[in-house]
Scaffold this motif. Structure first.
Motif, mmCIF file in Angstrom:
data_model
loop_
_atom_site.group_PDB
_atom_site.id
_atom_site.type_symbol
_atom_site.label_atom_id
_atom_site.label_comp_id
_atom_site.label_asym_id
_atom_site.label_seq_id
_atom_site.Cartn_x
_atom_site.Cartn_y
_atom_site.Cartn_z
ATOM 1 N N SER A 69 0.986 -1.232 -0.266
ATOM 2 C CA SER A 69 0.117 -0.057 -0.069
ATOM 3 C C SER A 69 0.943 1.195 -0.019
ATOM 4 N N ALA A 70 2.052 1.199 0.638
ATOM 5 C CA ALA A 70 2.872 2.395 0.391
ATOM 6 C C ALA A 70 3.359 2.763 -0.847
ATOM 7 N N ASP A 71 3.410 1.831 -1.858
ATOM 8 C CA ASP A 71 3.675 2.147 -3.348
ATOM 9 C C ASP A 71 2.707 2.612 -4.229
ATOM 10 N N GLU A 72 1.507 2.832 -3.463
ATOM 11 C CA GLU A 72 0.312 3.492 -4.237
ATOM 12 C C GLU A 72 0.525 4.649 -4.617
ATOM 13 N N THR A 73 -0.146 5.282 -5.735
ATOM 14 C CA THR A 73 -0.114 6.714 -6.052
ATOM 15 C C THR A 73 -1.094 7.404 -5.226
ATOM 16 N N PRO A 74 -0.632 8.434 -4.711
ATOM 17 C CA PRO A 74 -1.829 9.155 -3.923
ATOM 18 C C PRO A 74 -3.116 9.442 -4.645
ATOM 19 N N GLY A 75 -3.826 9.360 -3.840
ATOM 20 C CA GLY A 75 -5.470 9.588 -4.248
ATOM 21 C C GLY A 75 -6.043 8.267 -4.666
ATOM 22 N N VAL A 76 -5.496 7.204 -4.827
ATOM 23 C CA VAL A 76 -6.050 5.612 -4.749
ATOM 24 C C VAL A 76 -5.739 4.760 -3.794
ATOM 25 N N ARG A 131 -11.798 5.606 3.277
ATOM 26 C CA ARG A 131 -12.879 5.052 2.722
ATOM 27 C C ARG A 131 -13.342 6.025 1.694
ATOM 28 N N HIS A 132 -13.156 7.271 1.611
ATOM 29 C CA HIS A 132 -13.534 8.132 0.446
ATOM 30 C C HIS A 132 -12.953 7.837 -0.874
ATOM 31 N N GLU A 133 -11.829 7.413 -0.642
ATOM 32 C CA GLU A 133 -11.038 6.978 -2.127
ATOM 33 C C GLU A 133 -11.354 5.505 -2.356
ATOM 34 N N MET A 134 -11.556 4.757 -1.406
ATOM 35 C CA MET A 134 -12.017 3.534 -1.779
ATOM 36 C C MET A 134 -13.290 3.290 -2.495
ATOM 37 N N GLU A 135 -14.032 4.086 -2.465
ATOM 38 C CA GLU A 135 -15.293 4.223 -2.903
ATOM 39 C C GLU A 135 -15.253 4.703 -4.216
ATOM 40 N N GLU A 136 -14.165 5.159 -4.714
ATOM 41 C CA GLU A 136 -13.860 5.561 -6.295
ATOM 42 C C GLU A 136 -13.011 4.898 -6.957
ATOM 43 N N LEU A 137 -12.466 3.980 -6.370
ATOM 44 C CA LEU A 137 -11.506 2.768 -7.022
ATOM 45 C C LEU A 137 -12.088 2.254 -8.287
ATOM 46 N N SER A 138 -11.328 2.386 -9.239
ATOM 47 C CA SER A 138 -12.126 2.008 -10.709
ATOM 48 C C SER A 138 -11.074 0.785 -11.234
ATOM 49 N N LEU A 139 -11.642 0.488 -12.375
ATOM 50 C CA LEU A 139 -10.922 -0.841 -13.187
ATOM 51 C C LEU A 139 -9.600 -0.147 -13.602
ATOM 52 N N GLN A 140 -9.573 0.978 -14.093
ATOM 53 C CA GLN A 140 -8.271 1.550 -14.526
ATOM 54 C C GLN A 140 -7.405 1.860 -13.458
ATOM 55 N N ASP A 141 -7.722 2.084 -12.196
ATOM 56 C CA ASP A 141 -6.728 2.127 -10.867
ATOM 57 C C ASP A 141 -6.079 0.746 -10.833
ATOM 58 N N ALA A 142 -6.964 -0.277 -10.722
ATOM 59 C CA ALA A 142 -6.382 -1.630 -10.662
ATOM 60 C C ALA A 142 -5.584 -2.071 -11.583
ATOM 61 N N LEU A 143 -5.861 -1.852 -12.781
ATOM 62 C CA LEU A 143 -4.899 -2.263 -13.892
ATOM 63 C C LEU A 143 -3.759 -1.705 -13.936
ATOM 64 N N ALA A 144 -3.896 -0.267 -13.631
ATOM 65 C CA ALA A 144 -2.353 0.504 -13.727
ATOM 66 C C ALA A 144 -1.368 0.055 -12.553
ATOM 67 N N TYR A 145 -1.990 -0.291 -11.365
ATOM 68 C CA TYR A 145 -1.212 -0.839 -10.425
ATOM 69 C C TYR A 145 -0.723 -2.212 -10.921
ATOM 70 N N TYR A 146 -1.581 -3.077 -11.203
ATOM 71 C CA TYR A 146 -1.007 -4.493 -11.675
ATOM 72 C C TYR A 146 -0.254 -4.346 -12.952
#
Length: 471
Positions: free
Chosen positions: A63-70, A190-205
């Motif tokens: 989680s510490a490698d995430e981009t801020p905002g996601v 929580r407010h950022e979790m509610e906005e997580l998208s397919l693009q966010d997941a694929l970018a991290y992947y």
């Protein structure tokens, strides 16, 4: 007939000698590592006592490698990896593991994400075929995102929103880390979790799930040659990510003033005080200070005989429960923490003052040599007994390697702990205990225990979550 003091000493010495010899012969010879052509490190830990194997893939991304905002996307993706791939239907991997008599799961921390299966040794090839498939061939849909996003939000509801202790720890952690991503909860805001998208997941992947960012750990009834053959078959064909960047995270600014917070929640039945200090982690080739801090945490908070308990619970009767913890294994600066649950009639301010007085007295009294010897023996015994669990062994190496340590560092750690002296502990304590570099928190509520003689539950003051488990 009771043993004489001399006989007890002889038995103690013999036990320690046996445990030391057992660990020395067990920790060095059974670990082999090599690197595949695509940059994937492979670690093999042999244990031929049972026809069982633990197969783990550790990604050097948490989680510490995430981009801020996601925030939360690392843990979110961990859930999503159990969905469909090019060759597997959604849920088929876990179903196949269960049908073959095994178990599987995954977990996310600040510094890593790991996936594992525990199966019969002759099923190792099957596990590698499925795990290597989802390393690069994940196939997600918008329906997957909607469904699993609701799952992780409900998980946050259960583990965090419904727990005042968890909410308090989350705020204290955010106060501890002003600039580093360790201040963001692993599960996410929580407010950022509610906005997580397919693009966010694929970018991290796409960024992190590559063989040159992964470590394969196989522990159990296998040989290095067997693992090498299977790893070259299933993992080596996966291309590396040529754009993978170094893990360069923001550093914490120098703290020059104490940070304090007070958190009130009507659900709190037992108030308590916490104190945490930013502390150095175990660094490759430089683990001596961390070893001293491990021993400091045990000397202060190690069960009923810890210094804090002796002084505050039994002698002064100002506390129902005390503890100390230190998370030395971390990629970046970590924390050393203290808890005190006040006795009936003792305010949080009084409890905090008593804690400060006892810490100051400890620096004067020093470390009891006999207690330190006993702590060392207990730690040594725990390390020996850990070898009975191949999954624990695999986790020791996987977590250490993803957090910047080497195999040599991991194998030297037990001896470094045994080499810690009373002076080492006091030097580490004096460097650590500075209120201007601390975060002090009060968790309060309207209710207090009615029976002051009742022992406090250790869960009354939980430590901040270090991992989020998928299933």
């Amino acid at each position: 007939m009771p043993l004489s003091p001399l006989a007890r000493l002889a038995r103690w010495t013999a036990a320690l000698t046996f445990l030391s010899a057992t660990l020395a012969t067990a920790s060095d010879d059974l670990v082999t590592d090599f690197t595949l052509d695509n940059g994937m490190q492979v670690v093999v830990i042999e244990d031929h006592r049972a026809p069982v194997v633990v197969h783990m893939v550790w990604y050097k991304a948490g989680s510490a490698d995430e981009t801020p905002g996601v925030s939360g996307v690392a843990h979110f993706l961990e859930h999503l990896l159990f969905k469909a791939t090019d060759t597997l239907d959604s849920g088929e991997l876990s179903k196949t593991v269960a049908e073959n008599g095994g178990t599987d799961n995954a977990f996310t921390s600040f510094d890593y994400t790991a996936y594992f299966q525990r199966v019969a040794a002759d099923r190792l090839g099957l596990m590698m075929s499925m795990e290597s498939d989802r390393m690069r061939n994940l196939r997600l849909t918008e329906d997957d995102i909607l469904t699993e996003r609701q799952v992780i939000i409900e998980e946050r509801n259960q583990r965090t929103e419904n727990s005042p202790q968890a909410l308090f720890n989350e705020q204290a952690n955010a106060a501890q880390y002003l600039n580093h991503r360790y201040g963001v909860p692993i599960i996410g805001w929580r407010h950022e979790m509610e906005e997580l998208s397919l693009q966010d997941a694929l970018a991290y992947y796409e960024q992190f799930y590559a063989p040159n960012n992964a470590i394969l750990v196989v522990a159990g009834d296998v040989t290095p040659d067997e693992v090498r053959t299977l790893a070259k078959q299933y993992y080596e064909p996966i291309p590396p990510n040529p754009d993978l960047q170094p893990r360069d995270r923001p550093a914490e600014p120098r703290q020059t003033a104490e940070r304090r917070l007070s958190y009130e929640d009507p659900r709190v039945a037992q108030p308590y005080v916490t104190r945490s200090y930013l502390a150095p982690e175990r660094d490759t080739g430089d683990q001596k200070t961390a070893a001293a801090l491990v021993m400091l945490s045990e000397v202060l908070g190690g069960g009923q005989t810890g210094y804090l308990n002796e002084q505050l619970v039994f002698d002064q009767k100002k506390a129902l429960y005390t503890s100390a913890y230190y998370r030395g294994q971390s990629l970046d600066d970590t924390t050393f923490g203290l808890y005190i649950v006040p006795a009936e009639g003792v305010s949080l301010d009084e409890a905090e003052a008593a804690l400060d007085d006892v810490l100051a007295q400890f620096l004067k009294d020093g470390v009891d040599a006999a207690k330190l010897d006993r702590i060392k023996m207990q730690i040594r015994a725990g390390q020996v007994y850990e070898r009975d669990n191949v999954q624990s062994l695999a986790r020791r190496y996987g977590s250490g390697l993803t957090q910047g340590l080497t195999i040599k560092d991991i194998q030297e750690w037990p001896d470094l702990l045994q080499a810690v002296t009373e002076d080492d502990i006091l030097v580490a304590a004096r460097d650590l205990f500075d209120r201007n570099r601390a975060v002090t928190g009060h968790l309060t509520g309207p209710a207090r225990p009615t029976d002051a003689s009742a022992p406090a539950d250790a869960d009354a003051a939980p430590q901040p979550a270090a991992e989020e488990v998928s299933q």
